[in-house]
Enzyme design. Structure first.
Site, short mmCIF file in Angstrom:
data_model
loop_
_atom_site.label_atom_id
_atom_site.label_comp_id
_atom_site.label_asym_id
_atom_site.label_seq_id
_atom_site.Cartn_x
_atom_site.Cartn_y
_atom_site.Cartn_z
N CYS A 1 28.30 41.16 60.53
CA CYS A 1 27.10 40.26 60.38
C CYS A 1 26.12 40.78 59.27
O CYS A 1 25.47 39.87 58.53
CB CYS A 1 26.69 39.63 61.28
SG CYS A 1 26.18 40.88 62.67
N GLU B 1 27.82 33.18 52.96
CA GLU B 1 28.56 34.37 53.65
C GLU B 1 29.97 34.50 53.47
O GLU B 1 30.64 33.62 53.67
CB GLU B 1 28.15 34.46 55.13
CG GLU B 1 28.81 35.67 56.03
CD GLU B 1 28.42 35.59 57.34
OE1 GLU B 1 29.11 34.64 57.99
OE2 GLU B 1 27.99 36.60 57.79
N GLU C 1 23.27 35.08 67.92
CA GLU C 1 23.44 36.20 67.05
C GLU C 1 24.47 35.76 66.01
O GLU C 1 25.67 35.65 66.25
CB GLU C 1 23.96 37.52 67.44
CG GLU C 1 23.18 38.05 68.58
CD GLU C 1 21.87 38.32 68.13
OE1 GLU C 1 21.28 38.85 67.07
OE2 GLU C 1 20.67 38.58 69.29
N LYS D 1 33.80 35.21 77.80
CA LYS D 1 34.64 34.94 76.93
C LYS D 1 34.80 35.71 75.67
O LYS D 1 33.98 35.40 74.74
CB LYS D 1 34.53 33.28 76.62
CG LYS D 1 36.11 32.66 76.20
CD LYS D 1 35.89 31.61 74.97
CE LYS D 1 35.64 32.26 73.64
NZ LYS D 1 37.12 32.85 73.06
P1 NDP Z 1 33.25 31.79 65.61
O1 NDP Z 1 32.07 31.41 65.58
O2 NDP Z 1 34.39 30.86 65.31
O3 NDP Z 1 33.68 32.55 66.88
C1 NDP Z 1 32.83 33.55 67.74
C2 NDP Z 1 33.31 33.13 69.10
O4 NDP Z 1 32.79 31.90 69.46
C3 NDP Z 1 34.59 33.11 69.67
O5 NDP Z 1 34.73 33.76 70.79
C4 NDP Z 1 35.04 31.83 69.30
O6 NDP Z 1 36.36 31.64 70.21
C5 NDP Z 1 33.83 31.28 70.12
N1 NDP Z 1 33.87 29.76 69.65
C6 NDP Z 1 34.19 28.90 68.63
N2 NDP Z 1 33.85 27.76 68.51
C7 NDP Z 1 33.24 27.66 70.07
C8 NDP Z 1 32.76 26.49 70.55
N3 NDP Z 1 32.92 25.16 70.21
N4 NDP Z 1 32.35 26.39 71.71
C9 NDP Z 1 32.28 27.83 72.46
N5 NDP Z 1 32.59 28.88 71.99
C10 NDP Z 1 33.19 28.82 70.58
O7 NDP Z 1 33.54 33.03 64.73
P2 NDP Z 1 34.73 33.44 63.88
O8 NDP Z 1 35.62 34.29 64.98
O9 NDP Z 1 35.40 32.45 62.99
O10 NDP Z 1 34.01 34.65 63.17
C11 NDP Z 1 33.71 34.24 61.83
C12 NDP Z 1 32.29 33.82 61.41
O11 NDP Z 1 31.62 34.36 62.33
C13 NDP Z 1 31.84 35.01 60.24
O12 NDP Z 1 32.29 34.25 58.96
C14 NDP Z 1 30.72 35.22 60.40
O13 NDP Z 1 29.72 34.19 59.88
C15 NDP Z 1 30.28 34.89 61.97
N6 NDP Z 1 30.35 36.18 62.69
C16 NDP Z 1 29.08 36.62 62.87
C17 NDP Z 1 28.72 37.99 63.69
C18 NDP Z 1 27.51 38.35 64.01
O14 NDP Z 1 27.41 39.44 64.75
N7 NDP Z 1 26.32 37.71 63.71
C19 NDP Z 1 30.03 38.51 64.28
C20 NDP Z 1 31.30 37.88 64.08
C21 NDP Z 1 31.56 36.67 63.19
P3 NDP Z 1 37.88 31.55 69.82
O15 NDP Z 1 38.23 32.69 70.52
O16 NDP Z 1 38.34 30.19 69.67
O17 NDP Z 1 37.70 32.24 68.21
#
Ligand code: NDP
Length: 475
Positions: free
Chosen positions: A279, A380, A245, A170
């Site tokens: 990140c 962050e 991650e 997903k």
């Molecule tokens: P999210 O954590 O919201 O999204 C990451 C993924 O998780 C997306 O595919 C999202 O789906 C999904 N997701 C969100 N909520 C749930 C849930 N309850 N159950 C299952 N899956 C879920 O991150 P954002 O897209 O908002 O990114 C912003 C933040 O994420 C940044 O500020 C940073 O902190 C962090 N980040 C960290 C990364 C890393 O590599 N460590 C990379 C990218 C972001 P959906 O399509 O609905 O958004």
């Protein structure tokens, strides 16, 4: 505008059940340029069943046979480099030339590098009278973010498939189109039906099915710490393996004997890659207090080179943020920092002015001086914002570097490598770059503390998807 009406399940493009769609915006213009289906829980469950059905035959192939498929996928992606680079440049906002190298070059490399790793991997070993064998974990749910979308998928799906696992992916709803191209490439490579499945949709809907479904053996998640905690909690009910991650707040520590010109320039670049939406970005610059004025001048010089512009425009060095929500969050945090007393060295929360900047999600590259303990020193931001913090001595520098819930990356700069390594060992993060050394795609990447618990890249990434089995043999 292109509409994608289907999910990829069981080796076929299956029309979405509900009419609900998710818009995909060009981050440089705000224009909606594509739509993907908003998957349902039932579609996610169907994909899990397809992955379960395919597991037996796929896991029975030899590692070399699976590696051959990975090489075909790498070649298929490479052949579509232009299309992928343009797509991701529009989805994410990274300047096109950089997107070609980073957003497409890196995943192509990682698919073929994982094939090589799997061929060279020691799949079994004698330990006394036991034969210890490595076997795939099973069905893996992969949930990925938008910032390096195709690479974050590659870092999960490639090692999972190489290990003999089957996958349901997903991807982020914000940058989902590259995953559709990947599914086309995987299909064209002849990967057997059900080995790889793609369901687009929202995290709380499709993602949570992957976290809870009893037929998913492992969940591999990259994204925010907030969502990582949620999926970890859900997954614990079926005792899945969970690899997380998450976010970061990495510090670049400049020691007094460093080459300051190189250190400040390198740190500004390491912060601004992908407009700070990385990140492991080095988003805190820690410098000796008596050298602050020198650092300020160098930082201004470094940031001036980052020409802001639309991702597809020639000459753009810094693109927009990925979405309106991300832009608003970042400018809100800059405003909060200023209210808390930050000194603005460069940029600020005001909308940038200039050609091509009126409609997209642009934020000025911003450098602020903050105090340890301020919100922006710890939280962050995930935008083009570098905070400078001064320290009195080395112990204080280390204390500040560790003063966050995160522990992903960082840097140490010093004229004496041994000294830099000694300081790096005191920093509680999964990676530390010494004097701006390059990223190593075979070295483990992952977090300490609330930056997560998984490791990706090379052999470390492959091992995440493997179980140990011990066979005791009679003498
Ligand atoms: P999210 O954590 O919201 O999204 C990451 C993924 O998780 C997306 O595919 C999202 O789906 C999904 N997701 C969100 N909520 C749930 C849930 N309850 N159950 C299952 N899956 C879920 O991150 P954002 O897209 O908002 O990114 C912003 C933040 O994420 C940044 O500020 C940073 O902190 C962090 N980040 C960290 C990364 C890393 O590599 N460590 C990379 C990218 C972001 P959906 O399509 O609905 O958004």
């Amino acid at each position: 505008m292109t509409s994608y009406p289907s999910h990829y399940i069981g080796g076929a493009w299956v029309p979405a059940q509900s009419g609900a769609v998710l818009p995909v915006h060009d981050s440089s213009t705000g224009e909606e340029f594509a739509r993907v289906p908003a998957g349902t829980a039932a579609e996610a469950a169907r994909a899990v069943e397809a992955a379960r059905a395919a597991f037996g035959a796929w896991s029975a192939l030899s590692p070399a046979e699976r590696a051959d498929y990975l090489d075909k996928i790498a070649a298929g992606l490479k052949a579509r480099t232009d299309e992928l680079a343009t797509t991701i440049a529009r989805e994410v906002g990274m300047p096109l030339k950089l997107a070609r190298a980073v957003q497409v070059g890196a995943p192509v490399f990682n698919w073929s590098n994982t094939a090589k790793t799997a061929r060279e991997f020691q799949w079994e070993k004698r330990v006394g009278h036991s034969l210890v064998v490595r076997e795939p974990v099973g069905v893996v749910g992969c949930i990925t973010p938008w910032n390096f979308p195709l690479n974050q998928i590659a870092l999960k799906v490639a090692p999972a498939l190489a290990a003999g696992c089957t996958v349901v992916l997903k991807p982020s709803e914000i940058a989902p189109l590259n995953a559709i191209i990947l599914a086309e490439v995987i299909h064209a490579a002849g990967v057997p039906p059900g080995v790889f499945n793609l369901v687009n949709g929202l995290g709380p809907e499709v993602g949570e099915v992957l976290a809870t479904h009893p037929e998913v053996d492992m969940l591999s998640f990259t994204g925010s710490t907030r969502a990582g905690k949620r999926v970890g909690e859900l997954a614990s009910q079926t005792v899945k393996r969970v690899a997380l991650e998450l976010g970061g707040k990495s510090a670049s520590v400049v020691l007094p004997d460093a080459d300051f010109a190189a250190a400040v320039k390198g740190s500004v670049s390491a912060c601004l890659l992908n407009s700070g939406q990385t990140c492991s970005a080095h988003t805190r610059l820690l410098v000796p207090q008596e050298r602050y004025e020198e650092v300020k001048a160098l930082a201004l010089e470094a940031v001036a080179r980052f020409t802001l512009g639309p991702s597809l425009a020639e000459g753009t060095k810094l693109g927009p943020l990925v979405s309106a929500a991300q832009r608003d969050r970042v400018t809100g945090l800059i405003e909060l920092g200023i209210r808390e007393g930050a000194e603005v060295i460069a940029g600020g929360p005001q909308r940038p002015q200039g050609e091509g900047l009126d409609a997209g999600y642009f934020v000025q590259p911003t450098i602020l001086r903050v105090q340890p303990g301020d919100t922006l020193a710890r939280e962050e931001i995930f935008g083009p914002v570098l905070v400078v913090i001064t320290y009195a001595d080395e112990d204080e520098a280390v204390r500040i570097a560790n003063d966050t819930v995160y522990g992903l990356g960082g840097g140490v700069w010093s004229g004496d490598e041994a000294h830099a390594i000694a300081v790096a060992r005191r920093i509680r993060t999964g990676q530390v770059d010494i004097n701006g050394a390059a990223f190593n795609p075979n070295a483990p990447f992952g977090g300490y503390k609330q930056s997560g618990n998984g490791r990706e890249n090379g052999v470390y990434g492959l091992e995440e998807y493997l179980e140990y089995k011990a066979l005791q043999l009679k003498a």
